[in-house]
Scaffold this motif. Structure first.
Motif, PDB file in Angstrom:
ATOM      1  N   CYS A  16       0.829  -1.213   0.000  1.00 42.08           N
ATOM      2  CA  CYS A  16       0.000   0.000   0.000  1.00 42.08           C
ATOM      3  C   CYS A  16       0.858   1.255   0.000  1.00 42.08           C
ATOM      4  N   GLU A  17       1.992   1.205   0.661  1.00 42.72           N
ATOM      5  CA  GLU A  17       2.894   2.362   0.661  1.00 42.72           C
ATOM      6  C   GLU A  17       3.437   2.625  -0.742  1.00 42.72           C
ATOM      7  N   VAL A  18       3.755   1.568  -1.471  1.00 44.26           N
ATOM      8  CA  VAL A  18       4.234   1.722  -2.848  1.00 44.26           C
ATOM      9  C   VAL A  18       3.118   2.246  -3.748  1.00 44.26           C
ATOM     10  N   PHE A  19       1.948   1.626  -3.693  1.00 40.84           N
ATOM     11  CA  PHE A  19       0.857   1.964  -4.593  1.00 40.84           C
ATOM     12  C   PHE A  19       0.156   3.277  -4.251  1.00 40.84           C
ATOM     13  N   GLY A  20       0.199   3.680  -3.003  1.00 41.22           N
ATOM     14  CA  GLY A  20      -0.490   4.899  -2.607  1.00 41.22           C
ATOM     15  C   GLY A  20      -1.993   4.704  -2.583  1.00 41.22           C
ATOM     16  N   PRO A  21      -2.728   5.758  -2.227  1.00 39.84           N
ATOM     17  CA  PRO A  21      -4.180   5.622  -2.061  1.00 39.84           C
ATOM     18  C   PRO A  21      -4.940   5.340  -3.363  1.00 39.84           C
ATOM     19  N   GLN A  22      -4.345   5.660  -4.503  1.00 40.74           N
ATOM     20  CA  GLN A  22      -5.036   5.440  -5.781  1.00 40.74           C
ATOM     21  C   GLN A  22      -4.767   4.066  -6.389  1.00 40.74           C
ATOM     22  N   GLY A  23      -3.910   3.261  -5.759  1.00 43.73           N
ATOM     23  CA  GLY A  23      -3.675   1.921  -6.288  1.00 43.73           C
ATOM     24  C   GLY A  23      -2.783   1.879  -7.492  1.00 43.73           C
ATOM     25  N   ALA A  24      -1.730   2.684  -7.492  1.00 42.73           N
ATOM     26  CA  ALA A  24      -0.754   2.764  -8.577  1.00 42.73           C
ATOM     27  C   ALA A  24      -1.383   3.437  -9.795  1.00 42.73           C
ATOM     28  N   TYR A  25      -1.941   2.670 -10.716  1.00 46.02           N
ATOM     29  CA  TYR A  25      -2.501   3.230 -11.939  1.00 46.02           C
ATOM     30  C   TYR A  25      -4.018   3.364 -11.844  1.00 46.02           C
ATOM     31  N   SER A  26      -4.479   4.465 -11.341  1.00 45.58           N
ATOM     32  CA  SER A  26      -5.910   4.793 -11.330  1.00 45.58           C
ATOM     33  C   SER A  26      -6.798   3.682 -10.783  1.00 45.58           C
ATOM     34  N   GLY A  27      -6.419   3.131  -9.668  1.00 47.76           N
ATOM     35  CA  GLY A  27      -7.247   2.118  -9.039  1.00 47.76           C
ATOM     36  C   GLY A  27      -7.058   0.715  -9.572  1.00 47.76           C
ATOM     37  N   CYS A  28      -6.005   0.479 -10.324  1.00 48.00           N
ATOM     38  CA  CYS A  28      -5.769  -0.837 -10.913  1.00 48.00           C
ATOM     39  C   CYS A  28      -5.388  -1.876  -9.848  1.00 48.00           C
ATOM     40  N   TRP A  29      -4.567  -1.486  -8.915  1.00 48.05           N
ATOM     41  CA  TRP A  29      -4.064  -2.409  -7.893  1.00 48.05           C
ATOM     42  C   TRP A  29      -3.496  -3.676  -8.518  1.00 48.05           C
ATOM     43  N   CYS A  30      -2.939  -3.525  -9.701  1.00 43.83           N
ATOM     44  CA  CYS A  30      -2.278  -4.608 -10.436  1.00 43.83           C
ATOM     45  C   CYS A  30      -3.177  -5.827 -10.639  1.00 43.83           C
ATOM     46  N   MET A  31      -4.451  -5.581 -10.849  1.00 39.30           N
ATOM     47  CA  MET A  31      -5.391  -6.669 -11.095  1.00 39.30           C
ATOM     48  C   MET A  31      -5.802  -6.764 -12.565  1.00 39.30           C
ATOM     49  N   TYR A  32      -5.434  -5.794 -13.375  1.00 37.93           N
ATOM     50  CA  TYR A  32      -5.873  -5.729 -14.760  1.00 37.93           C
ATOM     51  C   TYR A  32      -5.611  -7.037 -15.515  1.00 37.93           C
ATOM     52  N   PHE A  33      -4.420  -7.594 -15.391  1.00 44.33           N
ATOM     53  CA  PHE A  33      -4.076  -8.796 -16.155  1.00 44.33           C
ATOM     54  C   PHE A  33      -4.645 -10.069 -15.546  1.00 44.33           C
ATOM     55  N   ARG A  34      -5.038 -10.011 -14.280  1.00 45.01           N
ATOM     56  CA  ARG A  34      -5.481 -11.209 -13.571  1.00 45.01           C
ATOM     57  C   ARG A  34      -6.972 -11.511 -13.747  1.00 45.01           C
ATOM     58  N   VAL A  35      -7.732 -10.584 -14.319  1.00 46.77           N
ATOM     59  CA  VAL A  35      -9.182 -10.774 -14.446  1.00 46.77           C
ATOM     60  C   VAL A  35      -9.641 -10.407 -15.854  1.00 46.77           C
ATOM     61  N   THR A  36     -10.842 -10.822 -16.190  1.00 42.77           N
ATOM     62  CA  THR A  36     -11.404 -10.465 -17.489  1.00 42.77           C
ATOM     63  C   THR A  36     -11.770  -8.982 -17.510  1.00 42.77           C
ATOM     64  N   ASN A  37     -12.062  -8.467 -18.676  1.00 43.22           N
ATOM     65  CA  ASN A  37     -12.450  -7.063 -18.817  1.00 43.22           C
ATOM     66  C   ASN A  37     -13.723  -6.771 -18.018  1.00 43.22           C
ATOM     67  N   ALA A  38     -14.694  -7.671 -18.092  1.00 41.67           N
ATOM     68  CA  ALA A  38     -15.947  -7.473 -17.346  1.00 41.67           C
ATOM     69  C   ALA A  38     -15.685  -7.456 -15.843  1.00 41.67           C
ATOM     70  N   GLU A  39     -14.866  -8.370 -15.359  1.00 40.61           N
ATOM     71  CA  GLU A  39     -14.534  -8.385 -13.930  1.00 40.61           C
ATOM     72  C   GLU A  39     -13.802  -7.106 -13.523  1.00 40.61           C
ATOM     73  N   TYR A  40     -12.886  -6.670 -14.373  1.00 41.08           N
ATOM     74  CA  TYR A  40     -12.099  -5.485 -14.039  1.00 41.08           C
ATOM     75  C   TYR A  40     -12.993  -4.249 -13.912  1.00 41.08           C
ATOM     76  N   ARG A  41     -13.980  -4.124 -14.789  1.00 43.06           N
ATOM     77  CA  ARG A  41     -14.879  -2.969 -14.720  1.00 43.06           C
ATOM     78  C   ARG A  41     -15.601  -2.914 -13.377  1.00 43.06           C
ATOM     79  N   THR A  42     -15.943  -4.064 -12.811  1.00 45.58           N
ATOM     80  CA  THR A  42     -16.633  -4.066 -11.520  1.00 45.58           C
ATOM     81  C   THR A  42     -15.664  -4.001 -10.343  1.00 45.58           C
ATOM     82  N   LEU A  43     -14.436  -4.459 -10.539  1.00 46.40           N
ATOM     83  CA  LEU A  43     -13.451  -4.488  -9.442  1.00 46.40           C
ATOM     84  C   LEU A  43     -12.685  -3.192  -9.258  1.00 46.40           C
ATOM     85  N   ARG A  44     -12.420  -2.495 -10.338  1.00 47.16           N
ATOM     86  CA  ARG A  44     -11.519  -1.343 -10.311  1.00 47.16           C
ATOM     87  C   ARG A  44     -11.735  -0.484  -9.065  1.00 47.16           C
TER      88      ARG A  44
END
Length: 189
Positions: A16-44
């Protein structure tokens, strides 16, 4: 310059210290590659944050590595079996080189994040080298990356995939290129 150390990402507070409050890239929290596009839209945002927290706190290999400069967390890369990153299978850039080749044993490093304090200090290089060793220790037969390759200098925000020279410096070779700026790099172990 300070001591740079790489460790498995098993501290949620440090990540969390590395990513900061926004989750690195606009709320991605490095989950973009781990889930489908539909899942990512709801998880972001908060959902992605909680999903990554579950990965960090679950038993088994860490979902990535953290770079520390003088004990301060300054960088991250995700490393896991290729199959953990569901988007890679359908990606034009990162789809398997040979559809008949099994992806078992192939690990991927699709994303890096280095804080301003860690940039220019070798954090990305150290993270990639440690990721290779981490994958090797887990029985990987190869490690892949999907960096940017550009003639022009790119801002840090566009280099979350890494850059071609970073991977070449770690011994990776280009095995495919399906777009002008995105090679598929691989290191056989």
């Amino acid at each position: 310059m300070g001591e740079l150390v790489i460790r498995p990402a098993d501290s949620w507070a440090d990540l969390c210290e590395v990513f900061g409050p926004q989750g690195a890239y606009s709320g991605c929290w490095c989950m973009y590659f781990r889930v489908t596009n539909a899942e990512y839209r709801t998880l972001r945002g908060d959902g992605a944050r909680e999903r990554l927290r579950e990965l960090v706190e679950s038993p088994g290999p860490a979902p990535g590595l953290l770079a520390y400069l003088d004990e301060t967390p300054v960088g991250w890369c995700t490393i896991a079996p290729r199959t953990a990153f569901v988007r890679l299978a359908g990606s034009r850039v990162a789809k398997p080189v040979d559809e008949s080749e099994p992806v078992e044993g192939v690990w991927s490093v699709p994303c890096f994040y280095v804080t301003r304090a860690g940039r220019g200090r070798g954090a990305a290089t150290a993270l990639l080298e440690a990721a290779v060793e981490f994958a090797r220790g887990q029985g990987a037969r190869a490690v892949e990356g999907y960096p940017r390759d550009s003639e022009k200098k790119l801002p840090a925000a566009e280099l979350f995939h890494g850059w071609k020279g970073l991977f070449e410096g770690a011994g990776f070779v280009e095995v495919a290129r399906r777009t002008p700026t995105r090679p598929l790099m691989r290191l056989e172990l």
